[in-house]
Structure formats: C-alpha cells, structure tokens
Design an enzyme around this catalytic site. Structure first.
Site, PDB file in Angstrom:
ATOM      1  N   CYS A   1      29.990  28.858  27.970  1.00  0.00           N
ATOM      2  CA  CYS A   1      28.596  28.548  27.644  1.00  0.00           C
ATOM      3  C   CYS A   1      27.927  29.786  27.048  1.00  0.00           C
ATOM      4  O   CYS A   1      27.959  30.857  27.657  1.00  0.00           O
ATOM      5  CB  CYS A   1      27.864  28.100  28.903  1.00  0.00           C
ATOM      6  SG  CYS A   1      26.093  27.972  28.664  1.00  0.00           S
TER       7      CYS A   1
ATOM      8  N   GLU B   1       0.854  -1.197   0.000  1.00  0.00           N
ATOM      9  CA  GLU B   1       0.000   0.000   0.000  1.00  0.00           C
ATOM     10  C   GLU B   1       0.880   1.234   0.000  1.00  0.00           C
ATOM     11  O   GLU B   1       1.997   1.194   0.505  1.00  0.00           O
ATOM     12  CB  GLU B   1      -0.845   0.044   1.287  1.00  0.00           C
ATOM     13  CG  GLU B   1      -1.811  -1.098   1.404  1.00  0.00           C
ATOM     14  CD  GLU B   1      -2.436  -1.190   2.800  1.00  0.00           C
ATOM     15  OE1 GLU B   1      -2.212  -0.297   3.633  1.00  0.00           O
ATOM     16  OE2 GLU B   1      -3.135  -2.179   3.033  1.00  0.00           O
TER      17      GLU B   1
ATOM     18  N   LYS C   1      10.839   3.386   3.042  1.00  0.00           N
ATOM     19  CA  LYS C   1      10.854   4.844   2.924  1.00  0.00           C
ATOM     20  C   LYS C   1      11.585   5.233   1.642  1.00  0.00           C
ATOM     21  O   LYS C   1      12.693   4.750   1.405  1.00  0.00           O
ATOM     22  CB  LYS C   1      11.590   5.470   4.110  1.00  0.00           C
ATOM     23  CG  LYS C   1      10.927   5.238   5.454  1.00  0.00           C
ATOM     24  CD  LYS C   1       9.741   6.180   5.641  1.00  0.00           C
ATOM     25  CE  LYS C   1       9.146   6.094   7.020  1.00  0.00           C
ATOM     26  NZ  LYS C   1       9.935   6.693   8.066  1.00  0.00           N
TER      27      LYS C   1
ATOM     28  N   CYS D   1      22.341  26.996  34.953  1.00  0.00           N
ATOM     29  CA  CYS D   1      22.348  27.590  33.615  1.00  0.00           C
ATOM     30  C   CYS D   1      20.913  27.730  33.093  1.00  0.00           C
ATOM     31  O   CYS D   1      20.171  26.746  33.030  1.00  0.00           O
ATOM     32  CB  CYS D   1      23.176  26.723  32.668  1.00  0.00           C
ATOM     33  SG  CYS D   1      23.029  27.218  30.945  1.00  0.00           S
TER      34      CYS D   1
ATOM     35  N   LYS E   1       2.219   4.509   1.518  1.00  0.00           N
ATOM     36  CA  LYS E   1       2.269   5.032   2.882  1.00  0.00           C
ATOM     37  C   LYS E   1       1.854   6.502   2.788  1.00  0.00           C
ATOM     38  O   LYS E   1       2.553   7.316   2.199  1.00  0.00           O
ATOM     39  CB  LYS E   1       3.671   4.900   3.455  1.00  0.00           C
ATOM     40  CG  LYS E   1       3.746   5.304   4.902  1.00  0.00           C
ATOM     41  CD  LYS E   1       5.067   4.874   5.498  1.00  0.00           C
ATOM     42  CE  LYS E   1       5.115   5.180   6.978  1.00  0.00           C
ATOM     43  NZ  LYS E   1       5.043   6.607   7.281  1.00  0.00           N
TER      44      LYS E   1
ATOM     45  N   CYS F   1      28.150  22.436  29.413  1.00  0.00           N
ATOM     46  CA  CYS F   1      28.108  23.460  30.439  1.00  0.00           C
ATOM     47  C   CYS F   1      27.710  22.711  31.710  1.00  0.00           C
ATOM     48  O   CYS F   1      26.685  22.021  31.729  1.00  0.00           O
ATOM     49  CB  CYS F   1      27.039  24.490  30.088  1.00  0.00           C
ATOM     50  SG  CYS F   1      26.590  25.520  31.486  1.00  0.00           S
TER      51      CYS F   1
ATOM     52  N   CYS G   1      25.162  31.018  29.771  1.00  0.00           N
ATOM     53  CA  CYS G   1      25.455  31.529  31.116  1.00  0.00           C
ATOM     54  C   CYS G   1      26.901  31.976  31.289  1.00  0.00           C
ATOM     55  O   CYS G   1      27.257  32.524  32.332  1.00  0.00           O
ATOM     56  CB  CYS G   1      25.082  30.506  32.175  1.00  0.00           C
ATOM     57  SG  CYS G   1      26.182  29.079  32.197  1.00  0.00           S
TER      58      CYS G   1
ATOM     59  N   TYR H   1      -6.906   1.980   6.136  1.00  0.00           N
ATOM     60  CA  TYR H   1      -6.046   0.867   5.746  1.00  0.00           C
ATOM     61  C   TYR H   1      -6.089  -0.339   6.684  1.00  0.00           C
ATOM     62  O   TYR H   1      -5.343  -1.281   6.487  1.00  0.00           O
ATOM     63  CB  TYR H   1      -4.602   1.340   5.547  1.00  0.00           C
ATOM     64  CG  TYR H   1      -4.038   2.142   6.704  1.00  0.00           C
ATOM     65  CD1 TYR H   1      -3.871   1.570   7.959  1.00  0.00           C
ATOM     66  CD2 TYR H   1      -3.671   3.469   6.532  1.00  0.00           C
ATOM     67  CE1 TYR H   1      -3.358   2.301   9.007  1.00  0.00           C
ATOM     68  CE2 TYR H   1      -3.156   4.208   7.577  1.00  0.00           C
ATOM     69  CZ  TYR H   1      -3.009   3.616   8.815  1.00  0.00           C
ATOM     70  OH  TYR H   1      -2.501   4.344   9.854  1.00  0.00           O
TER      71      TYR H   1
ATOM     72  N   ASP I   1       1.169  10.218   3.824  1.00  0.00           N
ATOM     73  CA  ASP I   1       1.830  11.105   4.776  1.00  0.00           C
ATOM     74  C   ASP I   1       0.820  12.075   5.372  1.00  0.00           C
ATOM     75  O   ASP I   1       0.611  13.174   4.886  1.00  0.00           O
ATOM     76  CB  ASP I   1       2.946  11.872   4.052  1.00  0.00           C
ATOM     77  CG  ASP I   1       3.965  12.410   5.027  1.00  0.00           C
ATOM     78  OD1 ASP I   1       3.912  12.001   6.207  1.00  0.00           O
ATOM     79  OD2 ASP I   1       4.803  13.223   4.626  1.00  0.00           O
TER      80      ASP I   1
END
Ligand code: IVH
Length: 668
Positions: free
Chosen positions: A404, A113, A310, A427, A115, A422, A407, A222, A117
């Site tokens: 970082c 079938e 896919k 933070c 697929k 970090c 921070c 389906y 989306d």
C-alpha cells in the site's frame, strides 16, 4: 430637498432604472447609452445615502451588492428540483421518442432548448416581488442565495404582474466574462476557475454579494415550478408567460413537430454552439403538452417527459507523464494517469483514472505514451487509447506495487475482483477517505468541510477517525493556514449542527459496503434507531424488500466488528442523534427506479462483474433476465454491446449506460 420630494424622486428613478435594466439585461436591446443608466443609478445611490429611510431591499441599488452574510440559510424545495435523463446519440433520441409514443396516444410535439451549462436556481416571487432565490442543493434542500441573485441584473426584482410564482432556470457566466475574470485572477496570482460553470457556481456561493455583483452573471429561466393548474396548456405557453412577466428566457428555443425535427435541431447546434457567448453542453427536449407531461410523470430522479442530449465528447492527444496511486475509502488502490495539461471540452485536464491494473494492460498503456483523452459525458476525463505508432522506445512499463502506497501493508486481490486492496483498517489514507465520505452532502452534509480541509486536518494530526471531528479544538484550528476566526466558528457550528441529523445520514456516512444513500434511508425508516439496526439479524434485514443477501451480510458483519461498535458508542457519547426523524417522502426517498423492473445486462461493464451487477439490480428490487424481449424494461449496456443492444433499440427499451447504472446503485 425634503423627504417627501426625495421619496418621489427615488420612485421615479427606480421605475426608470427598472425599465432601462429590463431592456438592457433581459431583452438585450438597450434603450439609452450605458452612461445614462450609470448616472441615474449614481443619483439613486446618493439619494438613498442621504435619506437612509428610503433604502429598500427591492431598489435597483441592491444590484451593487448588499451587506455580507455569515452563512447561507437552507431552503427546502417543496417541489423537488430533479435532474434529466441523458441521450448521447440519434438512436437514444429515437428511443426516447418511442417510449413517449408508447405511453401517450395522441400526437406529441417537443420543445427543444439549449442546455445551459451553469448552476440551477429556483426563484420565488410573491405578488410580483422577488422574495427568494435558492440553489438546487441535493434537489430537496438548497441554499438561500437571494442577496447574490439580486446582483444578477437580468433577474427582475419586480415582475410585470403581481403574481406569486416559483420559476427555475440556470445562472451562468458568459464566456467573455469568464476569460476576463481568469485573466484578472492570473495577474493577481490567484487560483483560476476551471470553467465558466465553476466560476458561476463559485460566484453565487460567495458570502459577500459585492463579489457576486462584479462577476457579470446572467440567467435563462426555463420552467415554472408549478406550471400545472395555471390554465396553461403547453410548455411553450409557460415560456411565453414567463417572458410576459419580464423573465429572461432563451431565444434559441424551438417547437418541433416530431423527432426528426428534434434531430435536425440538435445537429444544427453541433458546430454553431461554439459561436454562442455562453456555454451549452447539450439540448434539452421536453414534451410540449402539459397534459401529456402529467400523464408521463416522473421516475425517482427525472421527468419521463424530458431528456438531455449531450454533445459528443471532444478527443485530444496528450502525453501520459506518469501513473500515481491513490487509496480509496474501502482500501481499493487506484492508478491515475498524470497527463500533460490539455484543454478538453472547455476545461484543463491533468489526470484521468485508469481504474485498475488490468485496464492498463488491456489498453497497453506505458509511461511516456501519447494518448487520446476525452471527457465521458463531457465531465470525467478518460484515456481512450494509446497511439502506439508514435512510440520511440523510451516508454516505460508500469508495475503495480505489492505494498500500500500509504501504509506499506501488503496489497491483496480479493476473489472475483480486479482491484488490489489495502486491507489494513488503520491505513491513514482509508481513514481520510472515510472522513471525506462522512461529511459529504448525502451523508452528514457538513458545510465548510471539503476534501482540502480534511486533508489539512489529517496533515496536522488534528483528526484520525470520524469521532475526532466532534472533538476539534478551536485554538488548534485557528493555527491552520487560511483559517480565520469566522471560518473556524462557522466550521465548528456546522459540525455541531450535524449532530442533530436524522439517522439515515449517519448510517450512510458510516460507509457500510453496498449501503448507498437510498438503502440507508430505507434502513432508518424501518429500524428507526441505530440500536435496533445494530441488533438486526440477517433475517430481519432480508425481510425488508429492498435489502438483498449481499447488503444484509455486509450490514451484519459491519456491526459485528468491535471497532465499528466502539465508534458508534463514542459517537453516541459525543451527542450524535441516532434516531430517524422522518422527513417524509422526498425525491430522494422514493424507491429505486429498478424496483420491479426486468433488466438485461449486455456488453462489458468496467466497474462491475456480471455477478455483482446482477446482485446489485436484485438488491434494488429488479429482476435480471438473459435475453431482450418486449417484457424487458431496461437494458444496461456496457462497452462493445452487440445484438442485444440493437434489439433493445428496435423494441424501444430504455437504455442505460454504465454511468447511469452506477448512479442508481449508489442511490444518488
Ligand atoms: S429542465 C426536471 N431545461 O440541466 C428537470 N434544465 O440535469 C428540469 N439545465 O439541473 C430541468 N438548461 O440545471 C432544463 N433548458 C434547460 C436547461 C436545464 C440547463 C440544467 C438544469 C438541470 C440539469 C438537468
């Protein structure tokens, strides 16, 4: 006209409209010109206006959208809505077939079938009447979107036979409707939908069904949720049965006698799919015989009798305009490529994670480079490689900062890790991410509290830590942009309701390192109260089969930390439930599919060192061996996997890509 006459007339109009609708929307073969349908519909609307007692929740007039809702109710799926394993190549399909042939001894044929989306939905009919429609949600609990689904004209309000049945399918937005919708949005200066799938999902999640009604959504069904025990022998028969009932099934479906025919079918759609009026991202391959399906059974997440191929990712070239940094929940600083906007496989891509500094060096990425971009599994954007031959000397080297970005505290590289972290527990960027995790679906599942709202709360200093969520003030919230009375009330209600969540949701929400959703459930089932878990020793934890050294150490050190202990005390004082409510076995609560399995690692994993991957597998109850043999159950294949992968393919061993392994490790 008196009521009696009106009633008779309404009946007549309804039956005509249902018939016209079936031909138009389900069979795609209109019986009459559109104007005639519209005129009959208007007549019925008028009649129901004049005689309100004739109004019915199953009249075709509901197609124009009923009254708006305050919120969606939750719906439990007695039969979980699972996902599908993936195949990305012909080899993967052949491996799938070999696994099936090994387990089933009589001949196997497949149904292929498209697929679709869109968004998965479950439709419940009782005695032929459309009773309820729900989203998939987390697979076990979804949302009741019945009033929106009633506006989808191809979903029948009545079946052709008075059966009670639950069917599943995909609601989608045709490509052209999507284009028109975005055009209208652009003209109105509104935010655009990234792709038809998001547009369909967004439309179905509108509280006002009138909006959904305007969106021109469509459906393909389906599956029958409980197809076994209905006297059907095959999936093909199930599809025919659905069609007989008046449900819309996809016309491109094909019965294939063997895997070669499946592969031909897959190849035939590679290009042709662009010509369809809706999006498809792959082909679903299902074992036809329901008896064989039953024999093959399920893993924790998906049926063994089906897989989703896919379509390969589309690759495009764009400019890498800059590299920005973000700080994650655990303090990891991740560089992200800022790309010149480009269309890839149906969506606009503007950024892609570069994961870490090493990867930037390895791929020799510079700012200003022309780069090849694709979407992994058609979802996550990725920089594949740099077109170094196109450099003109203006490209700039990227230098990772020493502090970082959120921070300013010094970044550190922990032993054996590629990431820079970090390590400042205060933070603000980490706190924000921790909160986003806390409210997420598998954690406390607080509706209406997405990433954007959390960022807004942080910006306005309304929250700093998790407990602040439960102290939010209505008046303060009302001052925020785009926060009306109704959304504030809904938000506060959702936050309040989350206090009643069963313990596993809170454990997962706390974000203890290595504790995924599945492990959190195991811990909750085992210890039943937060107090018991908090007092558990390393040995107590190790006594649980699914908990390994790494997780046990992490849990112990989490609870030893005074700040965590204080947080839990504060949450308790705010009225959060800290006991396990025992929802019984669900799809999510089954043990890991690595449990008891012999696993081989090969190739380079991007997100794990070999040692980490091995520990993770062991933590989930699996065993790692060095070479592939007939005793190997699963091979996890990273980049540049070589002879082990070839051998695994020859032996028909189940092959996992890194993404699938990450999903399993995260307990999703
Ligand atoms: S069968 C037990 N068939 O793909 C799972 N799924 O990961 C049964 N989908 O969430 C799914 N088209 O929403 C099936 N023809 C099709 C499909 C399909 C799209 C979606 C579905 C599911 C996801 C699988």
């Amino acid at each position: 006209m008196d009521v009696k006459e009106a009633e008779k007339k309404a009946e007549e109009l309804r039956s005509i409209l249902e018939k016209y609708g079936h031909y138009y929307y389900v069979l795609d073969a209109p019986l009459v010109p559109d104007a005639e349908y519209d005129q009959k519909m208007q007549e019925l609307i008028q009649l129901e206006e004049t005689f309100p007692q004739l109004k019915s929740s199953h009249s075709p007039t509901v197609r124009i959208g009923g009254p708006p809702l305050d919120a969606f109710e939750k719906v439990r799926h007695d039969i979980p809505m699972m996902s599908l394993s993936n195949a990305f190549s012909e080899d993967d399909l052949r491996a799938f077939d070999r696994r099936i042939q090994q387990a089933v001894h009589d001949p196997v044929s497949y149904i292929c079938e498209l697929k679709i989306d869109g968004l998965a939905v479950a439709l419940t009919y009782e005695n032929g009447r459309f009773l309820r429609g729900a989203t998939r949600g987390d697979g076990t609990t979804g949302e009741d979107i019945t009033s929106n689904l009633k506006t989808v004209r191809s979903i029948p309000l009545h079946l052709r036979e008075p059966v009670s049945i639950e069917v599943r399918g995909e609601v989608f937005m045709p490509k052209q409707s999507f284009a028109r919708l975005n055009e209208a949005k652009e003209n109105a200066g509104e935010m655009l939908f990234a792709n038809p799938r998001n547009a369909a999902a967004g439309s179905l999640r509108q509280l006002d069904p009138k909006v959904a009604a305007e969106r021109n959504l469509d459906v393909f069904l389906y599956a029958i949720a409980d197809d076994k025990g209905r006297g059907l022998a095959s999936h093909k028969e199930a599809l025919s049965f659905m069609k007989e009932l008046g449900l819309k099934t996809n016309p491109e479906t094909k019965h294939c006698e063997n895997i070669d025919e499946v592969i031909d079918y897959v190849n035939s759609w590679m290009e042709k799919r662009q010509d369809l009026h809706y999006e498809t991202d792959g082909i679903v391959i299902k074992v036809n015989s329901l008896r064989q399906q039953q024999d093959l059974g399920y893993t924790a997440k998906s049926p063994r009798w089906a897989t989703a191929y896919k379509f390969p990712a589309e690759e495009v070239v764009t400019t890498l305009e800059g590299i920005t940094l973000s700080v994650g929940r655990t303090g990891v600083v991740t560089p992200t490529a800022q790309l010149r906007a480009v269309q890839v496989a149906g969506t606009t891509v503007r950024r892609a994670s570069l994961h870490n500094e090493d990867l930037i060096r390895e791929k020799d990425i510079k700012i200003g480079d022309q780069v090849v971009v694709k979407k992994a599994g058609d979802i996550i954007p990725e920089v594949v490689r740099v077109l170094t031959e196109l450099r003109d000397g203006s490209e700039a080297e990227f230098v990772m900062p020493e502090e970082c970005p959120a921070c300013g505290s010094g970044l550190v590289r922990l032993e054996g890790e590629v990431a820079l972290r970090c390590v400042n527990p205060q933070c603000p960027a980490q706190m924000q991410e921790a909160l986003i995790h806390f409210v997420s679906r598998d954690a406390m599942n607080i509706d209406g509290l997405g990433e954007k709202v959390i960022q807004q709360l942080f910006r306005h200093h309304l929250v700093g830590g998790i407990d602040d969520l439960y102290k939010l003030d209505k008046e303060e919230l009302l001052k925020l942009e785009r926060m009306g009375e109704k959304s504030v009330n809904n938000l506060l209600e959702a936050i309040d309701a989350s206090k009643e969540n069963s313990l596993e949701k809170l454990i997962f929400g706390l974000g203890i390192r290595f504790v995924g959703a599945k492990a959190a459930r195991t811990l909750a089932e085992h210890f039943e109260t937060m107090d018991a878990l908090r007092c558990a020793s390393r040995e107590d934890l190790l006594a649980i089969f699914e908990i390994g050294d790494k997780m046990a150490d992490s849990i112990v050190s989490f609870f030893e930390n005074q700040e965590a202990a204080d947080l839990i005390d504060r949450l308790l004082a705010l009225g959060l439930n800290m006991t396990y409510k025992g929802f019984g076995k669900t799809a999510g609560s089954t043990t890991s599919s690595l449990n008891g399995k012999t696993v081989v690692l090969t190739g380079t994993l991007e997100n794990f060192s070999r040692k980490d991957a091995k520990e993770t597998i062991e933590m989930l109850g699996g065993k790692v061996t060095g070479s592939v043999s007939k005793n190997t159950d699963i091979i996890v294949a990273g980049k540049e996997a070589g002879s082990k992968l070839t051998k695994a393919q020859e032996l028909g061993v189940e092959i996992w890509e890194e993404a699938q392994f990450i999903e399993e490790a995260n307990g999703s």
